[in-house]
Design a protein around this motif. Structure first.
Motif, PDB file in Angstrom:
ATOM      1  N   MET A 142     -10.261   6.140   0.480  1.00 40.52           N
ATOM      2  CA  MET A 142     -10.355   5.135  -0.570  1.00 40.52           C
ATOM      3  C   MET A 142      -8.967   4.853  -1.151  1.00 40.52           C
ATOM      4  N   ASP A 143      -8.172   5.911  -1.309  1.00 44.15           N
ATOM      5  CA  ASP A 143      -6.878   5.815  -2.022  1.00 44.15           C
ATOM      6  C   ASP A 143      -5.751   6.262  -1.110  1.00 44.15           C
ATOM      7  N   MET A 144      -5.110   5.373  -0.260  1.00 41.88           N
ATOM      8  CA  MET A 144      -5.588   4.033  -0.097  1.00 41.88           C
ATOM      9  C   MET A 144      -5.343   3.550   1.328  1.00 41.88           C
ATOM     10  N   LYS A 145      -5.686   4.443   2.270  1.00 43.86           N
ATOM     11  CA  LYS A 145      -5.492   4.061   3.663  1.00 43.86           C
ATOM     12  C   LYS A 145      -6.513   3.009   4.098  1.00 43.86           C
ATOM     13  N   GLY A 153       0.838  -1.199   0.000  1.00 45.31           N
ATOM     14  CA  GLY A 153       0.000   0.000   0.000  1.00 45.31           C
ATOM     15  C   GLY A 153       0.867   1.241   0.000  1.00 45.31           C
ATOM     16  N   HIS A 154       0.331   2.329  -0.549  1.00 41.25           N
ATOM     17  CA  HIS A 154       1.093   3.586  -0.494  1.00 41.25           C
ATOM     18  C   HIS A 154       0.502   4.492   0.581  1.00 41.25           C
ATOM     19  N   VAL A 155       1.400   5.148   1.323  1.00 41.36           N
ATOM     20  CA  VAL A 155       0.943   5.987   2.434  1.00 41.36           C
ATOM     21  C   VAL A 155       0.753   7.448   2.023  1.00 41.36           C
ATOM     22  N   ASP A 162       5.372   8.030  -2.084  1.00 43.57           N
ATOM     23  CA  ASP A 162       5.553   8.555  -3.440  1.00 43.57           C
ATOM     24  C   ASP A 162       4.952   7.704  -4.555  1.00 43.57           C
ATOM     25  N   GLU A 163       3.779   7.108  -4.292  1.00 43.19           N
ATOM     26  CA  GLU A 163       3.085   6.411  -5.390  1.00 43.19           C
ATOM     27  C   GLU A 163       2.377   7.421  -6.274  1.00 43.19           C
ATOM     28  N   GLU A 164       1.757   8.427  -5.643  1.00 46.83           N
ATOM     29  CA  GLU A 164       0.898   9.342  -6.400  1.00 46.83           C
ATOM     30  C   GLU A 164       1.684  10.170  -7.419  1.00 46.83           C
ATOM     31  N   ALA A 165       3.005  10.265  -7.244  1.00 52.80           N
ATOM     32  CA  ALA A 165       3.795  11.052  -8.188  1.00 52.80           C
ATOM     33  C   ALA A 165       4.645  10.176  -9.093  1.00 52.80           C
ATOM     34  N   GLY A 180      -3.344  -3.115  -2.484  1.00 53.12           N
ATOM     35  CA  GLY A 180      -4.684  -2.808  -1.973  1.00 53.12           C
ATOM     36  C   GLY A 180      -5.310  -1.527  -2.484  1.00 53.12           C
ATOM     37  N   GLU A 181      -4.978  -1.133  -3.718  1.00 52.75           N
ATOM     38  CA  GLU A 181      -5.635   0.053  -4.305  1.00 52.75           C
ATOM     39  C   GLU A 181      -7.134  -0.222  -4.416  1.00 52.75           C
ATOM     40  N   PRO A 182      -7.952   0.823  -4.384  1.00 57.19           N
ATOM     41  CA  PRO A 182      -9.405   0.599  -4.417  1.00 57.19           C
ATOM     42  C   PRO A 182      -9.838  -0.003  -5.756  1.00 57.19           C
TER      43      PRO A 182
HETATM   44 ZN   LIG Z   1      -3.621   4.919  -4.917  1.00 61.71          ZN
END
Ligand SMILES: [Zn+2]
Length: 440
Positions: free
Chosen positions: A127-130, A94-96, A161-164, A186-188
């Motif tokens: 949802m994205d993604m905690k 998962g990305h924080v 740094d997943e979102e970038a 575990g992305e939505p």
């Molecule tokens: Zn995500």
């Protein structure tokens, strides 16, 4: 592999008693703001680290051994070491980091509150993604509490740094001695089991012209008498005109790809070549970018266009050559570009996602499908239209799937995640990990 008889039943019982615990876990994670600092340098650079420390504490209490390390710019990745002796290993990823909350006035609840309403948890990252991370953590606790020896067979990977651009997971995998056999990101996914995704390249095409005075453009537009001063002056080549023609040609290629490049689990037309950034001006600086003009009296001699180019699984090794062939064929149509061909630069901003194409009959897909079924839902195996960190695991040789909760408002106001969905996902993650490790 050692079968673990009776554990399935124990897990079901455990979740009947404890599934609600996922709510506080998700709320705790949401209420630690962790906006990716690349989106807003004014955000606290420690948000991601604060989330990672919360997760590390949780894993310590399960007897796991989380390792925190600085991936880049002192931003902390977390992983629990996998056991190289294990017959099989699986990791939850998962990305924080989260995207900024945007205008807080358009939210019904404060974006980092984790407010509860109508069976939903609200907040940036819900949802994205905690939500997905909370489900995975509770799945690990369920395995631990029911007596399953985790012992490096199940790992937790939480990254920055997943979102970038997915740089956190890329860094983590580059440092690991071996990739897990299976990974569930575990992305939505709306509880779909997503096993395929296209790849993504950012490519820059730089088109060169010849500058001149716009006042003499008429001499290029309308034929001038031979040996006239006007004819001599009209020898500029406007790079923006060339780029406009090139963009139309790319649109044609995109239409052609949409009809010929298909994958059974991905939407038709997925292979888009989207022009995203365009700069026109003079010369090229050290970064290969034109100096921007603010004066249209000068005819620009360079244009750089950055494309977001998607490709289907199977085209990873061929798509670049195919695109470069297209560019050179286009260039041959004009005497100027034939002699001054465009430059093509791949991995702009270091970005590239490989494709993912986990076989339908892979035992991870089977384990997850059967767990979903055993919990009373019909498993849906599909593809993911965007790109995710699962791509990097697939490229490293893991069987990768995306499986996460239902929710809404992703990257917008009033982001939420369904509590019932979090409970189902958490239960199914623990059952699937067990079945996968048993080799069922
Ligand atoms: Zn995500």
């Amino acid at each position: 592999m050692q079968p673990t008889p009776g554990l399935d039943a124990k897990l079901h019982q455990w979740f009947d008693d404890h599934a609600d615990d996922v709510v506080k876990l998700a709320q705790d994670l949401i209420s630690i703001p962790s906006v990716n600092p690349k989106f807003n340098p004014e955000e606290s650079p420690y948000g991601e680290a604060n989330v990672q420390e919360y997760i590390a504490d949780y894993l310590h209490r399960l007897g796991m051994d989380p390792v925190l390390y600085a991936a880049s710019d002192d931003r902390l990745n977390l992983h629990t070491p996998l056991n190289p002796e294990a017959d099989r290993t699986i990791a939850f990823n998962g990305h924080v980091d989260v995207v900024p909350a945007g205008d807080e006035r358009s939210w019904s609840f404060p974006p980092f509150s984790g407010a509860l309403s109508n069976g939903r948890i609200y907040g940036r990252g819900a949802m994205d993604m905690k939500g997905g991370i909370a489900s995975a953590l509770l799945a690990l606790r369920a395995l631990h509490d029911t007596g399953f020896e985790i012992d490096g067979k199940v790992g937790m990977h939480t990254v920055v740094d997943e979102e970038a651009g997915g740089f956190g997971t890329r860094d983590l995998l580059s440092r690991m001695k071996f990739a897990p056999d299976g990974v569930i990101v575990g992305e939505p996914s709306n509880e779909e089991i997503q096993i395929a995704a296209g790849g993504l390249d950012w490519v820059r095409v730089t088109i060169r012209g010849r500058s001149g005075h716009a006042g003499w453009r008429f001499a290029e537009i309308y034929p001038q008498p031979f040996e006239s001063p006007e004819r001599d002056a009209g020898t500029s080549i406007n790079a923006i005109d060339l780029a406009s023609n090139f963009l139309q040609a790319v649109n044609g290629l995109e239409r052609q790809w949409s009809a010929t490049k298909v994958h059974p689990l991905l939407p038709p037309g997925i292979t888009t070549i989207s022009p995203g950034v365009i700069r026109g001006g003079s010369g090229l600086d050290g970064q290969g970018l034109p100096t921007l003009f603010n004066n249209p009296a000068v005819i620009p001699d360079s244009v750089a266009i950055d494309f977001d180019l998607k490709f289907i699984p199977g085209d990873d090794d061929s798509v670049r050559a195919e695109f470069e062939d297209f560019v050179s064929t286009w260039a041959k149509q004009h005497y100027w570009t034939a002699n001054n061909p465009p430059l093509v630069k791949w991995e702009v901003a270091d970005l590239r996602f490989p494709s993912m194409d986990t076989p339908f009959d892979d035992s991870l897909v089977t384990a997850l499908s059967q767990s979903v079924e055993a919990s009373g839902s019909a498993p849906q195996v599909t593809g993911f239209p965007a790109v995710a960190d699962s791509a990097f695991y697939a490229a490293a040789g893991s069987a990768a799937v995306i499986y996460g909760p239902q929710g809404g408002g992703i990257h917008g106001p009033d982001e939420w995640v369904s509590i019932d969905s979090l409970k189902r996902v958490s239960r199914n993650l623990s059952l699937a990990a067990l079945a996968y490790l048993d080799g069922r």
